[in-house]
Structures are given as structure tokens and as C-alpha cells.
Write an enzyme that holds these catalytic residues in place. Structure first.
Site, PDB file in Angstrom:
ATOM      1  CG  HIS A 181      -0.113  -0.130   2.664  1.00 45.69           C
ATOM      2  ND1 HIS A 181       0.413  -1.407   2.987  1.00 45.69           N
ATOM      3  CD2 HIS A 181       0.349   1.082   3.275  1.00 45.69           C
ATOM      4  CE1 HIS A 181       1.177  -1.031   4.099  1.00 45.69           C
ATOM      5  NE2 HIS A 181       1.337   0.520   4.337  1.00 45.69           N
TER       6      HIS A 181
ATOM      7  CG  HIS B  39       6.949   5.190   1.389  1.00 50.70           C
ATOM      8  ND1 HIS B  39       6.587   6.264   1.946  1.00 50.70           N
ATOM      9  CD2 HIS B  39       6.854   4.323   2.024  1.00 50.70           C
ATOM     10  CE1 HIS B  39       6.273   5.978   3.425  1.00 50.70           C
ATOM     11  NE2 HIS B  39       6.609   4.723   3.184  1.00 50.70           N
TER      12      HIS B  39
END
Lengths: 172, 172
Positions: free
Chosen positions: A34, A115
Site C-alpha cells: 500500500h 512510497h
């Protein structure tokens, strides 16, 4: 109860991230790959309804955005965490800012680096070793994200999706 | 790609289920505790859009329902699977039926037993042992479910939520 807001990328990008996470990320079992939009925060049952209403409004104000991973990078020396760097385009930054408005208690302590984590909690030597291998790896992948999710955390640390918000951009 | 449709119960019920799953369910890491409404099915990118539109319509036709767990039960001798039995009230059965209409290829092969799995893939002796312990345990818990989710499966077997559907009952 602890909540968080994340984007789940496509199966293709998640499978790639998991090929590393399986070996190098002790959070591998707790959540699928995720990009965090809002870190874990505490909210009780009386608060969460208003928070979700606010998040739903935010989703309505933003259009689908491009998630472009460019390379493997590291948070060292802060922490020995490796990640797929996501290009911090204005659309992602704007959603993140809206999720950290005064309503939510204001901006986070650290500047936002979009990220997808692929490795963490490694020893210094393991980190240097794996980063040495992976920084040469290109992860030039681009996809469109049209939704994000709010999750809550169980006692064992794992995360369950509670709701999904579509980025519709209706309210311009 | 493989998809499935599930309900995630409250944190309280999931934590209770996980206290058993952690030890007795090899799928513990792949998905948090859930009640399946539609078993895993294959769909490609061209099909899934229409399927999701249909599922969204189904969610709109149904109101939130009561999930009432009554006891620990087993699927043995079919499989050595233990589960929290969920009272098959008309609301749950109706949603399940709508998710197995002709559009989706018709009714499933087996009759539907709403449940939350807490243990599986045990040997016969382990199954007998654990079931002996747990069948005396009451799991008389009731809560309201106002949403369900469609998930897709990653290569490692884990499941990611793709979308959330609210049971609104708008279209009566």
C-alpha cells in the site's frame, strides 16, 4: 481504535512489492502492499463518523491520479526501510494535505514522501546488502488510482478495510 | 483475476476469531476474519466492471442486517473446518441469493451456511480435540452489518479490498 488511510495499487504492483516483502518486511502478513496517505491515528466511535464524512468530502474534491513508481529508495539513516519511491506529483500532495488539515490536527511532523514499503526493520548490514542489490532495479511503473480506503487495526496488528472512497473530482 | 465478496465483522468479533485463527487457521495471514457472501470467482478486466455495477445495485436493494453468531460448529466430515455459525436470517439469505442470480451463473453447488471460519485444514485428531474444546464455548454475539466488500487475490494468496458497498435499501 486505530485507523489509517491508504491506497492499494494494482495486483501487478502489489505482486512485485510482495516478492520483496515476503522476505524482508515483518509487516508482510498485516496488510497488503500500500501507499499510506494518512498514518495510523486514534479515533473513538463518537469521532469516527465525522472523520469519515470529512474524508468522503475530500475524495469528492479530487480526481483520479497517476501513481508512478520510479526507483527503490531508503529511509536510512532514519530507519532501515526500503521502498518503491512514488513520484510526489501535485495531485498526491494535495490529497495528503487535505487529509492533514486543521480538522485532522494539522500537518504531520515529517514531510510527506509517497512510497510503497518493500523492506523494513533490517539490521544495518542486511539493509546495506539488500539496498545495494535493489537500488539498481528499475521500478518504472505507472498506473491510475481512482480510490483510497480507510482501515482499522485489529489487536494482532493486522488491518481491515472499513470503507472505500472514490476520487470523483465532482466538487471542483 | 480472482475476486470474492465478503463481510468484515466488527473489531471485537474479528479479534475473537483471530484468537483461534492465529493457532488453527493457515489462512490467518491471507485475510482478516470474514463472512463470505460469494466464493472466489474468476473475472477478467472486461468482465469485472459489469459485475461491480451489478453488485452495487444489489447493495442498494438491501438494508443493513443483523449478524448473530450463535455457536462454534464444524463442516466435518466434509472438511475439518470450525466456524462461528451465523444465524441464516432471511436478510443474509436474500443478499446471498442476489449474488448468485443467473447474471452470476446461478446458484452455488452447495447450500449456503453463513459462517466465520476460525480453524481449518486440521488433522482428524486435532479437529476432534479442538472441536471438543470449542463446542462448549458460546459465541452469542450480535451486531449490525451495513456494508460488504469485493476483494481481489494476489499471487501469494492474500486478499486486497477493491471496493466497498453500503447496504442502503434505497430501492425498495
Amino acid at each position: 481504535m486505530k485507523y489509517g488511510v491508504v491506497v492499494f495499487p494494482s495486483k501487478k504492483l502489489q505482486d512485485l512489492a510482495n516478492s520483496y516483502r515476503k522476505r524482508y518486511d515483518p509487516h508482510y502478513e498485516l496488510i497488503t502492499p500500500h501507499m499510506t496517505l494518512k498514518d495510523a491515528f486514534e479515533a473513538d466511535e463518537s469521532e469516527i463518523k465525522g472523520i469519515i464524512t470529512e474524508i468522503a468530502e475530500i475524495a469528492k474534491r479530487h480526481k483520479p491520479f497517476t501513481l508512478h513508481t520510479t526507483r527503490v529508495s531508503t529511509f536510512a539513516p532514519l530507519t532501515n526501510t526500503l521502498y518503491f519511491k512514488v513520484d510526489p506529483n501535485p495531485e498526491i500532495i494535495a490529497i495528503h494535505e487535505d487529509l492533514h488539515s486543521d480538522f485532522f490536527g494539522g500537518p504531520p511532523k515529517f514531510s510527506y514522501v509517497p512510497h510503497i514499503t518493500i523492506a523494513q526493520k533490517m539490521s544495518d548490514s542486511e539493509h546495506a546488502d539488500i539496498f545495494g542489490q535493489l537500488k539498481m532495479v528499475g521500478v518504472d511503473h505507472e498506473e491510475t488510482i481512482d480510490r483510497f480506503h480507510i482501515l482499522y487495526q485489529l489487536e494482532d496488528g493486522s488491518w481491515t478495510v472499513y470503507d472505500t472512497f472514490r476520487l470523483t473530482g465532482d466538487e471542483e
